[in-house]
Design a protein around this motif. Structure first.
Motif, PDB file in Angstrom:
ATOM      1  N   GLY A  87      58.140  53.494   1.427  1.00  0.00           N
ATOM      2  CA  GLY A  87      59.358  52.720   1.233  1.00  0.00           C
ATOM      3  C   GLY A  87      59.880  52.851  -0.187  1.00  0.00           C
ATOM      4  O   GLY A  87      61.072  53.047  -0.410  1.00  0.00           O
ATOM      5  N   TYR A  88      58.951  52.775  -1.151  1.00  0.00           N
ATOM      6  CA  TYR A  88      59.381  52.911  -2.550  1.00  0.00           C
ATOM      7  C   TYR A  88      59.857  54.336  -2.850  1.00  0.00           C
ATOM      8  O   TYR A  88      60.884  54.529  -3.522  1.00  0.00           O
ATOM      9  N   VAL A  89      59.119  55.325  -2.340  1.00  0.00           N
ATOM     10  CA  VAL A  89      59.533  56.721  -2.568  1.00  0.00           C
ATOM     11  C   VAL A  89      60.916  56.942  -1.946  1.00  0.00           C
ATOM     12  O   VAL A  89      61.825  57.486  -2.575  1.00  0.00           O
ATOM     13  N   GLY A  90      61.095  56.450  -0.707  1.00  0.00           N
ATOM     14  CA  GLY A  90      62.374  56.597  -0.007  1.00  0.00           C
ATOM     15  C   GLY A  90      63.500  55.898  -0.754  1.00  0.00           C
ATOM     16  O   GLY A  90      64.591  56.454  -0.924  1.00  0.00           O
ATOM     17  N   LEU A 110      68.143  58.601   8.805  1.00  0.00           N
ATOM     18  CA  LEU A 110      67.079  59.272   9.559  1.00  0.00           C
ATOM     19  C   LEU A 110      65.898  59.606   8.650  1.00  0.00           C
ATOM     20  O   LEU A 110      64.747  59.304   8.963  1.00  0.00           O
ATOM     21  N   HIS A 111      66.190  60.199   7.503  1.00  0.00           N
ATOM     22  CA  HIS A 111      65.129  60.627   6.591  1.00  0.00           C
ATOM     23  C   HIS A 111      64.468  59.441   5.907  1.00  0.00           C
ATOM     24  O   HIS A 111      63.266  59.452   5.659  1.00  0.00           O
ATOM     25  N   PHE A 112      65.250  58.410   5.645  1.00  0.00           N
ATOM     26  CA  PHE A 112      64.702  57.218   4.992  1.00  0.00           C
ATOM     27  C   PHE A 112      63.739  56.497   5.942  1.00  0.00           C
ATOM     28  O   PHE A 112      62.629  56.121   5.565  1.00  0.00           O
ATOM     29  N   GLU A 113      64.167  56.348   7.189  1.00  0.00           N
ATOM     30  CA  GLU A 113      63.315  55.639   8.153  1.00  0.00           C
ATOM     31  C   GLU A 113      62.041  56.418   8.444  1.00  0.00           C
ATOM     32  O   GLU A 113      60.999  55.836   8.725  1.00  0.00           O
ATOM     33  N   LEU A 132      60.451  58.116   6.179  1.00  0.00           N
ATOM     34  CA  LEU A 132      59.566  57.800   5.050  1.00  0.00           C
ATOM     35  C   LEU A 132      58.975  56.397   5.180  1.00  0.00           C
ATOM     36  O   LEU A 132      57.833  56.145   4.799  1.00  0.00           O
ATOM     37  N   LEU A 133      59.773  55.481   5.757  1.00  0.00           N
ATOM     38  CA  LEU A 133      59.308  54.091   5.910  1.00  0.00           C
ATOM     39  C   LEU A 133      58.113  53.975   6.845  1.00  0.00           C
ATOM     40  O   LEU A 133      57.372  53.003   6.791  1.00  0.00           O
ATOM     41  N   ARG A 134      57.948  54.968   7.706  1.00  0.00           N
ATOM     42  CA  ARG A 134      56.797  54.929   8.616  1.00  0.00           C
ATOM     43  C   ARG A 134      55.497  55.182   7.871  1.00  0.00           C
ATOM     44  O   ARG A 134      54.416  55.065   8.424  1.00  0.00           O
ATOM     45  N   GLY A 135      55.616  55.567   6.607  1.00  0.00           N
ATOM     46  CA  GLY A 135      54.417  55.705   5.787  1.00  0.00           C
ATOM     47  C   GLY A 135      53.884  57.115   5.732  1.00  0.00           C
ATOM     48  O   GLY A 135      52.831  57.362   5.155  1.00  0.00           O
TER      49      GLY A 135
END
Lengths: 243, 241
Positions: free
Chosen positions: B134-137, B204-207, B209-212
């Motif tokens: 989440g932070y990286v995204g 799309l790309h952010f979500e 990344l949110l999956r970890g």
């Protein structure tokens, strides 16, 4: 030191600079004269590599403005019209920034030196935004001198200064003249008589005359003021939109 | 290199010597926290930061163009661009120096959200993967928004126009992958075009990344968008002074 070869700049339908040619050597203080909108500032902007020319070129200290812009920029000190600075900075911070960007070897000493020669020592810790017009212009002059450049391009350096300050700045320019090549764009004719050994008059982007103040006066048998009016009023008023 | 570092330092100092950085940080932190608690941080009864990160792009969408709008517009308006570009530095160094200084402010803003991370670790045992992702995204999306904003700021001397164009562009990139946008795109341009747009969507790309899972392609996607915007930014400054 400065070799200008057929510089041209076009803005839409207006040819602001049209094949300007002149040269200047070390020790020259060249007064670049012309009515408002004649193309003085545009020429200066091209010489300092801010505006790319549409034709022609120039060499400064042996470097071409198109081929070696970084070397050209290192060798010149430029005071733009209205002396733009960063208003939120203090004078000291601003000069430190310029010294760092110009890779001045001993910034502290250089700042000390220019603050004295430009008489701004008493406002070093003041925010530039709070300074009067005269002080701002001198801060602009200080940033142009900080790296002790071989070539100085000064666009209306005494505009907005009171008579005393004008005198000081002219004395400063005179004292620098021996070691440098200086171009001063102006429309104040007394200034040209006071400090310039060369004079180039342009109007509508074209060079009308390239001479010395004395020669010009002798040739025309009139004051510089009259010569200027005679030469430049022959051409219709140029578009004032061009700066 | 000296050109880059002197511009970077000047800009970063500039943010903190005026109220700009403080106003931005306070508003950012207040809104991020408010949205998180209002969004049901406690109600979901799970020790994770999904609520915090899901609202992050919307917040960045408005606040990042506000930081970016002044980057070049202000220089053009006050004419200090003439001073800046008569220094012996390249245009790219100036663009990057300004960009990274603004990104530095964004980095500080994200770091200052640490109390919410401390809270969630205090309350339970969250999975660290999605929090790091989440932070990286968030950081990458802030960088991409900032680069887009900087590009639009280079186009105009009017900060309000730069701000509005920045928001619209960032919003278009972000929401290109939302179901409503995709439905409209596939009916207007065909499903092939909609697929293409979906892959260009920040969402799309952010979500993902949110999956970890820190997928390289998501990280590279944001980096390419950022680099392309900064390159366009450099071209605009070089050609439209």
């Amino acid at each position: 030191m400065i070799e200008v070869k057929g510089l041209r700049k076009v803005f839409g339908d207006i040819t602001a600079v049209d094949g300007v040619e002149f040269s200047a050597a070390k020790g020259d203080v060249l007064g670049f004269l012309g009515p408002n909108g004649a193309g003085k500032s545009t020429t200066m902007k091209m010489l300092c590599c801010f505006l790319p020319p549409d034709g022609g070129t120039a060499t400064i200290c042996g470097n071409d403005i198109l081929q070696e812009p970084l070397k050209v920029k290192s060798s010149i000190g430029y005071l733009a019209e209205n002396a733009p600075t960063y208003e939120e900075m203090t004078v000291r911070e601003f000069l430190k920034f310029i010294a760092a960007a110009r890779e001045v070897s001993n910034p502290k000493e250089a700042i000390e030196k220019v603050s004295k020669s430009c008489s701004i020592s008493n406002v070093m810790n003041q925010t530039i935004g709070t300074l009067s017009k005269g002080y701002r212009r001198r801060v602009g002059l200080a940033q142009a001198l900080i790296h002790d450049p071989q070539v100085l391009l000064l666009d209306e350096p005494t505009d907005g200064l009171d008579p005393n300050q004008k005198h000081d700045v002219r004395e400063l320019i005179k004292s620098l003249a021996k070691e440098k090549c200086i171009i001063i764009s102006t429309h104040i004719l007394e200034e040209v008589e006071a400090i310039c050994n060369r004079v180039v008059i342009i109007a509508q982007g074209k060079v009308l005359t390239d001479s010395t103040p004395q020669e010009l006066k002798d040739k025309e048998g009139a004051t510089l003021d009259e010569v200027f009016r005679k030469l430049t009023s022959a051409t219709p008023e140029t578009a004032s939109a061009v700066s | 290199m000296n050109g880059f570092s002197s511009i970077f330092k000047r800009e970063l100092k500039g943010y903190f010597s005026t109220p700009l950085a403080y106003v931005f940080l306070v508003i950012f932190l207040c809104l991020a926290t408010f949205q998180t608690f209002r969004g049901g941080f406690f109600q979901i009864r799970q020790a994770n930061l999904s609520v915090f990160f899901f609202q992050m792009p919307t917040l960045l969408l408005f606040l990042v163009p506000a930081i970016a709008m002044r980057l070049w517009s202000e220089e053009k308006k006050s004419n200090s661009i003439e001073l800046l570009l008569s220094l012996p530095i390249t245009t790219a160094q100036a663009v990057l120096g300004k960009f990274f200084a603004a990104l530095g402010v964004m980095f500080i803003a994200l770091v200052l959200t640490f109390p919410i991370v401390v809270t969630v670790y205090y309350l339970g045992a969250p999975d660290s993967g999605p929090i790091i992702g989440g932070y990286v995204g968030s950081f990458l999306i802030a960088g991409a928004f900032l680069a887009l904003g900087s590009f639009f700021s280079a186009l105009t001397r009017n900060q309000v126009i730069a701000f509005i164009l920045g928001i619209v562009a960032c919003g278009a990139f972000y929401y290109a992958g939302s179901p409503a946008a995709l439905k409209w795109l596939s009916s207007a341009l065909g499903s092939g075009a909609a697929d293409v747009f979906e892959h260009f969507s920040f969402q799309l790309h952010f979500e993902s990344l949110l999956r970890g899972v820190l997928e390289l392609r998501d990280i590279i996607f944001f980096m390419i968008v950022t680099a392309a915007s900064l390159w366009a930014n450099t071209l605009v400054i070089e050609n439209h002074r």
